[in-house]
Design a protein around this motif. Sequence first.
Motif: not given
Length: 90
Positions: A39, A43-44, A49
């Motif tokens: 991540s 993406v954090n 997602l």
Amino acid sequence: MKHLLVGNGINIQFDNQNYTTSEIVLRLLKNCDRDDFPSHIIVNEPYLLKNYIGQLFLEARLALQGEYDSYVTCKAEKSSLVSFKEQYSK
């Protein structure tokens, strides 16, 4: 689109089964909740997602049904929408 490949390698090798778009998306959906999911690179908040892919799927369905036809404003957009419908309506 049958294959989607994203990477930073020079010599990426892949087969026709494990790297189809559907397999990549399914792997993402299956693995994004794992503790070792990268991540920090992607993406954090990996759970987002799943949400985004679900929303994209629903919006694509609406686009295929003509719900976006009235929003195109130029020839390029119309051409892209027609192309999208032709490619994904099957």
